[in-house]
Motif scaffolding. Structure first.
Motif, PDB file in Angstrom:
ATOM      1  N   GLN A   1       0.853  -1.187   0.000  1.00 10.13           N
ATOM      2  CA  GLN A   1       0.000   0.000   0.000  1.00 10.13           C
ATOM      3  C   GLN A   1       0.886   1.233   0.000  1.00 10.13           C
ATOM      4  OE1 GLN A   1      -2.629   1.482   3.368  1.00 10.13           O
ATOM      5  NE2 GLN A   1      -4.152   0.795   1.856  1.00 10.13           N
ATOM      6  N   LEU A   2       0.642   2.091  -0.977  1.00  8.88           N
ATOM      7  CA  LEU A   2       1.304   3.390  -1.078  1.00  8.88           C
ATOM      8  C   LEU A   2       0.288   4.415  -0.595  1.00  8.88           C
ATOM      9  CD1 LEU A   2       3.887   4.854  -2.203  1.00  8.88           C
ATOM     10  CD2 LEU A   2       2.557   5.214  -4.296  1.00  8.88           C
ATOM     11  N   ALA A   3       0.631   5.175   0.432  1.00 13.53           N
ATOM     12  CA  ALA A   3      -0.356   6.077   1.035  1.00 13.53           C
ATOM     13  C   ALA A   3       0.277   7.392   1.442  1.00 13.53           C
ATOM     14  CB  ALA A   3      -0.996   5.406   2.253  1.00 13.53           C
ATOM     15  N   GLY A   4      -0.557   8.424   1.432  1.00 14.60           N
ATOM     16  CA  GLY A   4      -0.139   9.734   1.891  1.00 14.60           C
ATOM     17  C   GLY A   4      -0.251  10.780   0.800  1.00 14.60           C
ATOM     18  N   ALA A   5      -0.173  12.045   1.241  1.00 15.84           N
ATOM     19  CA  ALA A   5      -0.203  13.149   0.280  1.00 15.84           C
ATOM     20  C   ALA A   5       0.989  12.996  -0.659  1.00 15.84           C
ATOM     21  CB  ALA A   5      -0.142  14.483   1.025  1.00 15.84           C
ATOM     22  N   GLY A   6       0.727  12.959  -1.931  1.00 19.12           N
ATOM     23  CA  GLY A   6       1.798  12.773  -2.912  1.00 19.12           C
ATOM     24  C   GLY A   6       1.871  11.367  -3.476  1.00 19.12           C
ATOM     25  N   ALA A   7       1.040  10.452  -2.984  1.00 16.82           N
ATOM     26  CA  ALA A   7       1.087   9.068  -3.492  1.00 16.82           C
ATOM     27  C   ALA A   7       0.776   9.017  -4.979  1.00 16.82           C
ATOM     28  CB  ALA A   7       0.123   8.179  -2.712  1.00 16.82           C
ATOM     29  N   GLN A   8      -0.200   9.824  -5.420  1.00 17.86           N
ATOM     30  CA  GLN A   8      -0.529   9.815  -6.847  1.00 17.86           C
ATOM     31  C   GLN A   8       0.609  10.403  -7.674  1.00 17.86           C
ATOM     32  OE1 GLN A   8      -4.251  11.892  -6.846  1.00 17.86           O
ATOM     33  NE2 GLN A   8      -3.326  13.923  -6.811  1.00 17.86           N
ATOM     34  N   ASP A   9       1.380  11.326  -7.104  1.00 23.96           N
ATOM     35  CA  ASP A   9       2.532  11.886  -7.805  1.00 23.96           C
ATOM     36  C   ASP A   9       3.644  10.847  -7.959  1.00 23.96           C
ATOM     37  OD1 ASP A   9       1.262  14.387  -7.950  1.00 23.96           O
ATOM     38  OD2 ASP A   9       2.032  14.945  -5.968  1.00 23.96           O
ATOM     39  N   VAL A  10       3.790  10.002  -6.942  1.00 11.15           N
ATOM     40  CA  VAL A  10       4.778   8.912  -7.014  1.00 11.15           C
ATOM     41  C   VAL A  10       4.404   7.967  -8.147  1.00 11.15           C
ATOM     42  CG1 VAL A  10       5.684   6.886  -5.803  1.00 11.15           C
ATOM     43  CG2 VAL A  10       5.428   9.052  -4.574  1.00 11.15           C
ATOM     44  N   LEU A  11       3.145   7.557  -8.183  1.00 16.99           N
ATOM     45  CA  LEU A  11       2.707   6.624  -9.225  1.00 16.99           C
ATOM     46  C   LEU A  11       2.741   7.260 -10.614  1.00 16.99           C
ATOM     47  CD1 LEU A  11      -0.138   4.749  -7.366  1.00 16.99           C
ATOM     48  CD2 LEU A  11       2.065   3.832  -8.098  1.00 16.99           C
ATOM     49  N   ALA A  12       2.545   8.570 -10.705  1.00 15.46           N
ATOM     50  CA  ALA A  12       2.589   9.247 -11.999  1.00 15.46           C
ATOM     51  C   ALA A  12       3.957   9.092 -12.661  1.00 15.46           C
ATOM     52  CB  ALA A  12       2.243  10.726 -11.834  1.00 15.46           C
ATOM     53  N   ARG A  13       4.983   8.885 -11.870  1.00 15.87           N
ATOM     54  CA  ARG A  13       6.336   8.689 -12.414  1.00 15.87           C
ATOM     55  C   ARG A  13       6.569   7.264 -12.916  1.00 15.87           C
ATOM     56  NH1 ARG A  13      10.065  12.562 -11.012  1.00 15.87           N
ATOM     57  NH2 ARG A  13       9.174  14.272  -9.815  1.00 15.87           N
ATOM     58  N   LEU A  14       5.670   6.347 -12.554  1.00 15.29           N
ATOM     59  CA  LEU A  14       5.917   4.932 -12.842  1.00 15.29           C
ATOM     60  C   LEU A  14       4.900   4.265 -13.759  1.00 15.29           C
ATOM     61  CD1 LEU A  14       6.808   3.846  -9.195  1.00 15.29           C
ATOM     62  CD2 LEU A  14       8.401   4.397 -11.035  1.00 15.29           C
ATOM     63  N   VAL A  15       3.693   4.813 -13.850  1.00 16.61           N
ATOM     64  CA  VAL A  15       2.638   4.152 -14.631  1.00 16.61           C
ATOM     65  C   VAL A  15       2.084   5.090 -15.706  1.00 16.61           C
ATOM     66  CG1 VAL A  15       1.992   2.650 -12.703  1.00 16.61           C
ATOM     67  CG2 VAL A  15       0.742   4.753 -13.078  1.00 16.61           C
ATOM     68  N   PRO A  16       1.670   4.529 -16.847  1.00 22.49           N
ATOM     69  CA  PRO A  16       1.142   5.354 -17.934  1.00 22.49           C
ATOM     70  C   PRO A  16      -0.370   5.565 -17.848  1.00 22.49           C
ATOM     71  CG  PRO A  16       1.396   3.124 -18.705  1.00 22.49           C
ATOM     72  CD  PRO A  16       1.893   3.143 -17.270  1.00 22.49           C
ATOM     73  N   VAL A  17      -0.912   5.637 -16.644  1.00 20.33           N
ATOM     74  CA  VAL A  17      -2.352   5.769 -16.421  1.00 20.33           C
ATOM     75  C   VAL A  17      -2.588   6.966 -15.510  1.00 20.33           C
ATOM     76  CG1 VAL A  17      -4.394   4.614 -15.460  1.00 20.33           C
ATOM     77  CG2 VAL A  17      -2.660   3.274 -16.637  1.00 20.33           C
ATOM     78  N   ASP A  18      -3.648   7.713 -15.770  1.00 19.92           N
ATOM     79  CA  ASP A  18      -4.002   8.865 -14.940  1.00 19.92           C
ATOM     80  C   ASP A  18      -4.658   8.368 -13.654  1.00 19.92           C
ATOM     81  OD1 ASP A  18      -4.774  11.272 -13.850  1.00 19.92           O
ATOM     82  OD2 ASP A  18      -6.014  11.898 -15.553  1.00 19.92           O
TER      83      ASP A  18
END
Length: 181
Positions: A106-123
């Motif tokens: 589980q990736l959690a916290g403010a900024g988690a979506q920013d972390v995933l934005a660097r790794l996955v090609p999905v919004d």
């Protein structure tokens, strides 16, 4: 004779925290693959609801509660987590125990979506990817299942053999996001 010691896929790798984002290991009591037989989807969903308290999820959805969930994993299939699947459900679909095959984090916290934005090609921003939605996608060079489990949390499943690589890639992205702050 050698003594074998059971270890989770991310044993010794997690937890990790970087600024406002944390990565922890989730350890479901069971992970079961369920694939309804052709033409039996509705009956399979009814049987799954009766047996496990959750319906068969639609494409890119998860159903159930945080404790016991069904996560869409591809066309006509799902993973059932944290609940035993009765053998008589096999009359409606194919059942396979996948418990030792997956690493769940589980990736959690403010900024988690920013972390995933660097790794996955999905919004995966909240406006586009609501809690309870799931997607099978590429994360760097490996396939992953990503489910939004809360406003700032994502549950990530990768094959067990990719656990160390996934943790490394996520940690690097976490550090990069923290450095921009």
């Amino acid at each position: 004779m050698a003594e074998l010691i059971a270890k989770t896929p991310c044993d010794g790798l997690l937890p990790i925290t970087s600024e406002t984002v944390s990565l922890t290991e989730l350890t479901p009591s069971a992970i079961t693959s369920f694939m309804p037989y052709k033409g039996r989807e509705k009956a399979a969903s009814t049987a799954l609801k009766k047996a496990c308290g959750m319906a068969l999820p639609g494409p890119n959805e998860a159903s159930g509660t945080e404790g016991a969930r069904a996560i869409w994993s591809g066309r006509g299939q799902c993973f059932i987590l944290d609940t035993g699947v009765p053998a008589d459900l096999a009359t409606e679909g194919a059942i396979t125990d996948q418990s030792d095959a997956w690493a769940v984090m589980q990736l959690a916290g403010a900024g988690a979506q920013d972390v995933l934005a660097r790794l996955v090609p999905v919004d995966l921003r909240l406006a586009a990817f609501k809690p309870g939605q799931t997607v099978r996608t590429e994360m760097q060079h490996m396939m992953a299942s990503i489910t939004r489990s809360g406003d700032t949390s994502f549950d990530i499943m990768v094959m067990r053999s990719f656990a160390k690589t996934a943790v490394h890639d996520l940690h690097e992205a976490m550090k990069s996001v923290a450095a921009r702050g």
